[in-house]
Design a protein around this motif. Structure first.
Motif, PDB file in Angstrom:
ATOM      1  N   VAL A 112       0.853  -1.203   0.000  1.00 56.33           N
ATOM      2  CA  VAL A 112       0.000   0.000   0.000  1.00 56.33           C
ATOM      3  C   VAL A 112       0.884   1.247   0.000  1.00 56.33           C
ATOM      4  N   SER A 113       1.919   1.232   0.818  1.00 52.21           N
ATOM      5  CA  SER A 113       2.776   2.403   0.933  1.00 52.21           C
ATOM      6  C   SER A 113       3.544   2.657  -0.375  1.00 52.21           C
ATOM      7  N   LEU A 114       4.132   1.603  -0.949  1.00 49.72           N
ATOM      8  CA  LEU A 114       4.895   1.774  -2.197  1.00 49.72           C
ATOM      9  C   LEU A 114       3.975   2.230  -3.334  1.00 49.72           C
ATOM     10  N   ALA A 115       2.806   1.625  -3.409  1.00 50.96           N
ATOM     11  CA  ALA A 115       1.878   1.966  -4.502  1.00 50.96           C
ATOM     12  C   ALA A 115       1.367   3.397  -4.340  1.00 50.96           C
ATOM     13  N   THR A 116       1.055   3.765  -3.109  1.00 47.74           N
ATOM     14  CA  THR A 116       0.541   5.115  -2.858  1.00 47.74           C
ATOM     15  C   THR A 116       1.605   6.154  -3.205  1.00 47.74           C
ATOM     16  N   LYS A 117       2.848   5.853  -2.829  1.00 44.91           N
ATOM     17  CA  LYS A 117       3.941   6.790  -3.165  1.00 44.91           C
ATOM     18  C   LYS A 117       4.087   6.923  -4.674  1.00 44.91           C
ATOM     19  N   ALA A 118       3.767   5.874  -5.407  1.00 46.97           N
ATOM     20  CA  ALA A 118       3.840   5.924  -6.877  1.00 46.97           C
ATOM     21  C   ALA A 118       2.523   6.449  -7.460  1.00 46.97           C
ATOM     22  N   LEU A 153      -7.035  -1.660  10.794  1.00 42.09           N
ATOM     23  CA  LEU A 153      -5.608  -1.559  10.459  1.00 42.09           C
ATOM     24  C   LEU A 153      -5.334  -0.545   9.346  1.00 42.09           C
ATOM     25  N   PHE A 154      -6.295  -0.390   8.430  1.00 42.05           N
ATOM     26  CA  PHE A 154      -6.072   0.516   7.300  1.00 42.05           C
ATOM     27  C   PHE A 154      -6.973   1.761   7.368  1.00 42.05           C
ATOM     28  N   SER A 155      -7.465   2.057   8.587  1.00 43.93           N
ATOM     29  CA  SER A 155      -8.363   3.219   8.702  1.00 43.93           C
ATOM     30  C   SER A 155      -7.633   4.526   8.398  1.00 43.93           C
ATOM     31  N   GLU A 156      -6.317   4.544   8.594  1.00 40.76           N
ATOM     32  CA  GLU A 156      -5.551   5.772   8.324  1.00 40.76           C
ATOM     33  C   GLU A 156      -4.987   5.793   6.901  1.00 40.76           C
ATOM     34  N   ALA A 157      -5.267   4.770   6.138  1.00 37.74           N
ATOM     35  CA  ALA A 157      -4.736   4.733   4.757  1.00 37.74           C
ATOM     36  C   ALA A 157      -5.370   5.867   3.950  1.00 37.74           C
ATOM     37  N   PRO A 158      -4.686   6.321   2.895  1.00 44.65           N
ATOM     38  CA  PRO A 158      -5.253   7.405   2.095  1.00 44.65           C
ATOM     39  C   PRO A 158      -6.604   7.005   1.485  1.00 44.65           C
ATOM     40  N   PRO A 159      -7.422   7.999   1.097  1.00 49.64           N
ATOM     41  CA  PRO A 159      -8.735   7.680   0.520  1.00 49.64           C
ATOM     42  C   PRO A 159      -8.640   6.934  -0.810  1.00 49.64           C
ATOM     43  N   SER A 160      -7.445   6.850  -1.376  1.00 51.60           N
ATOM     44  CA  SER A 160      -7.259   6.133  -2.642  1.00 51.60           C
ATOM     45  C   SER A 160      -7.067   4.626  -2.419  1.00 51.60           C
TER      46      SER A 160
END
Ligand code: GLC
Length: 347
Positions: A112-118, A153-160
């Motif tokens: 999730v982090s790598l994809a979001t950064k991309a 666990l992913f409640s703070e993940a970006p809206p994307s």
């Protein structure tokens, strides 16, 4: 619109009911776009299933490690979204509170982090869950507990980042049974994710027709999905997992094939008109043994035809089967054939 030479070379001057396209005939029939009245049209754009990475079955040894540079590569190839098939059930305990193993969560977080950064949207897809199909009643609490944990666990993940409750439901999980399963799972997610898009597909392996009777759970941010692999004798030729296997050598592009595509696009458009919701195609693709030029022609038709009505599609797969990349690199002919027609903007 693309006119691959392979098709032009076999076209006829008159069409009638012959099984090849007429010269100058449209490869597919463009339909008027339809727009969302209920909930979001997710900015899926060009989308790839990040398959063969996190949906380990029995033997983890075939799983390819996460390669951080892959996500920038995908972005540079024009992808806007990835669908990540998961095997949450395999890594969740079978006893309450059905804890998902932390190392597996860490791996999902890394993706999730790598994809979001991309700058890629991420669909977390609950892809494999054989126990649920075998024992739906016995597994219901565990299914809900798995999504409660994911929601937390992913409640703070970006809206994307979006959640897809279950891939390719089938007997005994009919639409009626799915509604009873999805409702508490959605409520568990909504405790900490008030508006995060939650994706649902209908029974019979996410068939489009199954959406007609699927309960959308009275939530505008529940987004419908379906899969499109027609014609199966072409896309799945030689695949070992269809019973019986389809023989190799089938080609794509007959009038019958195009009529089937046009009919499905029309059905999808009718669904959009009727419900106001915009679905997306979570999977389409063709097996890698088919020559690349034929696969590319198929991918161009399918993505163009559905994009004409505002439906975006995620190609299956990545590195395991229906491959788009291997040791030699990406299959550029196919990647370049994928069209989104209108480029949606990222949210
Ligand atoms: C489903 C299966 C996957 C298969 C694909 C195409 O998503 O889970 O393993 O490769 O369909 O048949």
């Amino acid at each position: 619109m693309r006119f691959p030479s392979i098709h032009l070379s076999v076209c006829l001057l008159t069409s009638a009911s012959l099984a090849v396209p007429a010269c100058n005939a449209s490869r597919w029939k463009p339909a008027a776009p339809a727009s969302a009245r209920v909930g979001p049209a997710l900015p899926i754009g060009k989308c790839i299933n990040y398959a063969g990475q996190l949906e380990v079955e029995r033997d983890e040894s075939w799983m390819r490690p996460v390669v951080p540079g892959d996500f920038r590569e995908m972005q540079q190839l024009g992808f806007q979204s990835i669908r990540v098939p998961l095997n949450l059930s395999r890594f969740a305990s079978h006893k309450p509170p059905y804890r998902i193993a932390p190392p597996y969560i860490a791996r999902i977080r890394q993706v999730v982090s790598l994809a979001t950064k991309a700058d890629l949207n991420v669909i977390l897809d609950n892809h494999l869950y054989p126990e649920l199909f075998a024992h739906p009643d016995a597994e219901q609490d565990r299914f809900v507990a798995i999504w409660r944990q994911m929601g937390s666990l992913f409640s703070e993940a970006p809206p994307s980042v979006y959640f897809e409750l279950l891939n390719e439901a089938h007997d005994p999980l009919t639409n009626a049974r799915l509604a009873a399963l999805f409702k508490p799972a959605l409520a568990a997610i909504r405790d900490k994710n008030a508006t995060r898009p939650v994706i649902v597909g209908g029974d019979w392996y996410n068939a489009l027709t199954a959406l007609d009777t699927l309960d959308m759970l009275d939530d505008a941010n529940v987004v419908p999905t379906f899969h499109y692999y027609e014609p199966m004798p072409f896309t799945h030729q030689g695949a070992s997992w269809t019973v019986p296997p389809y023989p190799k050598g089938a080609t794509y592009g007959s009038l019958k094939d195009l009529a089937q595509l046009n009919r499905t696009v029309a059905d999808a458009r009718a669904y959009m008109e009727r419900t106001g919701r915009v679905p997306f195609i979570g999977e389409y693709g063709a097996v890698e043994s088919i020559p690349s030029s034929e696969r590319a022609a198929y991918f161009a038709d399918v993505t163009n035809a559905f994009a004409s009505i505002g439906i975006q599609s995620c190609v299956w797969g990545y590195v395991n089967n229906f491959t788009l990349r291997d040791g030699k690199g990406w299959n550029r002919a196919i990647i370049d054939s994928i069209s989104t027609v209108t480029k949606p903007t990222k949210n």
